[in-house]
Design an enzyme around this catalytic site. Structure first.
Site, PDB file in Angstrom:
ATOM      1  N   ASN A 289      -3.382   6.098  -0.487  1.00  0.00           N
ATOM      2  CA  ASN A 289      -2.784   6.282   0.833  1.00  0.00           C
ATOM      3  C   ASN A 289      -1.994   7.573   0.957  1.00  0.00           C
ATOM      4  O   ASN A 289      -1.822   8.086   2.067  1.00  0.00           O
ATOM      5  CB  ASN A 289      -1.915   5.081   1.190  1.00  0.00           C
ATOM      6  CG  ASN A 289      -2.765   3.905   1.650  1.00  0.00           C
ATOM      7  OD1 ASN A 289      -3.850   4.089   2.185  1.00  0.00           O
ATOM      8  ND2 ASN A 289      -2.280   2.704   1.436  1.00  0.00           N
TER       9      ASN A 289
ATOM     10  N   SER B 185       0.812  -1.217   0.000  1.00  0.00           N
ATOM     11  CA  SER B 185       0.000   0.000   0.000  1.00  0.00           C
ATOM     12  C   SER B 185       0.843   1.264   0.000  1.00  0.00           C
ATOM     13  O   SER B 185       0.303   2.359  -0.046  1.00  0.00           O
ATOM     14  CB  SER B 185      -0.917   0.004   1.235  1.00  0.00           C
ATOM     15  OG  SER B 185      -0.158  -0.167   2.415  1.00  0.00           O
TER      16      SER B 185
ATOM     17  N   GLU C  11      -5.420  -0.199  -7.338  1.00  0.00           N
ATOM     18  CA  GLU C  11      -4.386   0.687  -7.872  1.00  0.00           C
ATOM     19  C   GLU C  11      -3.358  -0.164  -8.623  1.00  0.00           C
ATOM     20  O   GLU C  11      -2.937  -1.211  -8.131  1.00  0.00           O
ATOM     21  CB  GLU C  11      -3.669   1.430  -6.750  1.00  0.00           C
ATOM     22  CG  GLU C  11      -4.444   2.566  -6.148  1.00  0.00           C
ATOM     23  CD  GLU C  11      -3.649   3.284  -5.073  1.00  0.00           C
ATOM     24  OE1 GLU C  11      -3.575   4.519  -5.131  1.00  0.00           O
ATOM     25  OE2 GLU C  11      -3.109   2.622  -4.168  1.00  0.00           O
TER      26      GLU C  11
ATOM     27  N   HIS D 281      -2.507  -2.990  -5.995  1.00  0.00           N
ATOM     28  CA  HIS D 281      -2.934  -2.685  -4.636  1.00  0.00           C
ATOM     29  C   HIS D 281      -4.451  -2.693  -4.538  1.00  0.00           C
ATOM     30  O   HIS D 281      -5.133  -1.793  -5.024  1.00  0.00           O
ATOM     31  CB  HIS D 281      -2.379  -1.319  -4.202  1.00  0.00           C
ATOM     32  CG  HIS D 281      -2.856  -0.887  -2.861  1.00  0.00           C
ATOM     33  ND1 HIS D 281      -3.158   0.428  -2.572  1.00  0.00           N
ATOM     34  CD2 HIS D 281      -3.103  -1.591  -1.727  1.00  0.00           C
ATOM     35  CE1 HIS D 281      -3.570   0.514  -1.325  1.00  0.00           C
ATOM     36  NE2 HIS D 281      -3.545  -0.694  -0.793  1.00  0.00           N
TER      37      HIS D 281
END
Length: 281
Positions: free
Chosen positions: A189, A118, A151, A139
């Site tokens: 993130n 992440s 992602e 991800h």
């Protein structure tokens, strides 16, 4: 043609990734060093499929065959038959680099090696292999069977063919993807984790109670759960690891971890998985 998937790590993310691949007809080798964790992962997949079936989102008569496509294993060599391998182990750079060194030895020459990291740069992970052009970030969001986004992160050397095959897999799973450049935290993130960290600072500085911080963000910004509830769901140790990757990667004080977060992790108060975080479970 990709048909055999290897998933490394049978935790919360790993069992979810195994679930969505098996549900779409792929054969999955689910690797973990812990036999109890493997049993728990397969049981969790079955429970989640049964929950989907009760909602009419999955045929009940296909549950057994779907679960049967997931083969739990503690034998690393079993991954040598996989076309596409994705690791979903702890967010620890040292652990991931060593795992990719081992994967590079056992995986077939044409296999793609993906990471569900992440936050850790894919280029750094790919440097542990002799096939950086076949390494990519994939991800998933948590919980994997529910969330629609993955992602996709290209490392410095990721080839166009590796990207195309990975993007096609995301589509096969009925998910959408967002492409990120290979910088710490990627898209989601990079934005989400500083927000949660700032919510922890607000609690630490006495701005408001945990309940009022979460209520304010839920009702004021229409988020499904407040940032402190989300922190407990993610796991405070995982959260701290991602904050540290952002802080180390950018050297910008705006990413510094809140002292309260550090103290809670040191105390073993990790959120839902430990029974205590910002709330008790």
């Amino acid at each position: 043609m990709i048909r055999n998937i290897g998933v490394l790590g049978a935790g919360q993310m790993g069992n979810g990734i195994a679930h969505v691949f098996a549900q779409k007809g792929y054969h999955v080798s689910l690797y973990d060093i812990s036999e109890p964790q493997l049993r728990k992962a397969v049981a969790t997949v079955r429970q989640n499929l049964e929950r989907q079936a009760k909602k009419g989102a999955f045929p009940e008569n296909e549950i057994d065959s779907t679960v049967a496509r997931i083969v739990p294993t503690r034998e690393f060599s079993r991954l040598g038959s996989c076309d596409f391998l994705i690791e979903a182990v702890a967010e620890n750079e040292t652990v991931k680099l060593e795992l990719f060194r081992q994967l590079d030895e056992v995986a077939p020459a044409g296999a793609i090696l993906a990471s569900n990291t992440s936050s850790i740069p894919i280029t750094k992970i790919a440097s542990a292999t002799r096939r950086p052009e076949q390494v990519i970030g994939m991800h998933f969001m948590n919980p994997v069977p529910v969330m629609k986004l993955a992602e996709v992160i290209r490392g410095h050397a990721t080839s166009d063919d590796t990207f195309r095959q990975t993007a096609a897999l995301v589509a096969e799973l009925d998910k959408e993807f967002a492409v990120s450049q290979d910088y710490p935290g990627f898209i989601v993130n990079r934005i989400l984790i500083p927000m949660i960290n700032e919510a922890i600072f607000a609690l630490y500085e006495g701005v408001a109670s945990a309940e009022d911080i979460d209520r304010g963000m839920k009702l004021g910004t229409n988020q499904p759960m407040g940032p402190l509830t989300l922190a407990d769901f993610i796991g405070l140790d995982t959260l701290l690891a991602i904050v540290n990757v952002l802080y180390d990667g950018f050297k910008d004080p705006k990413y510094r971890p809140c002292p309260l977060l550090v103290k809670m992790v040191n105390a073993g108060h990790l959120g839902r998985k430990s029974g205590r975080g910002f709330y008790s479970y």
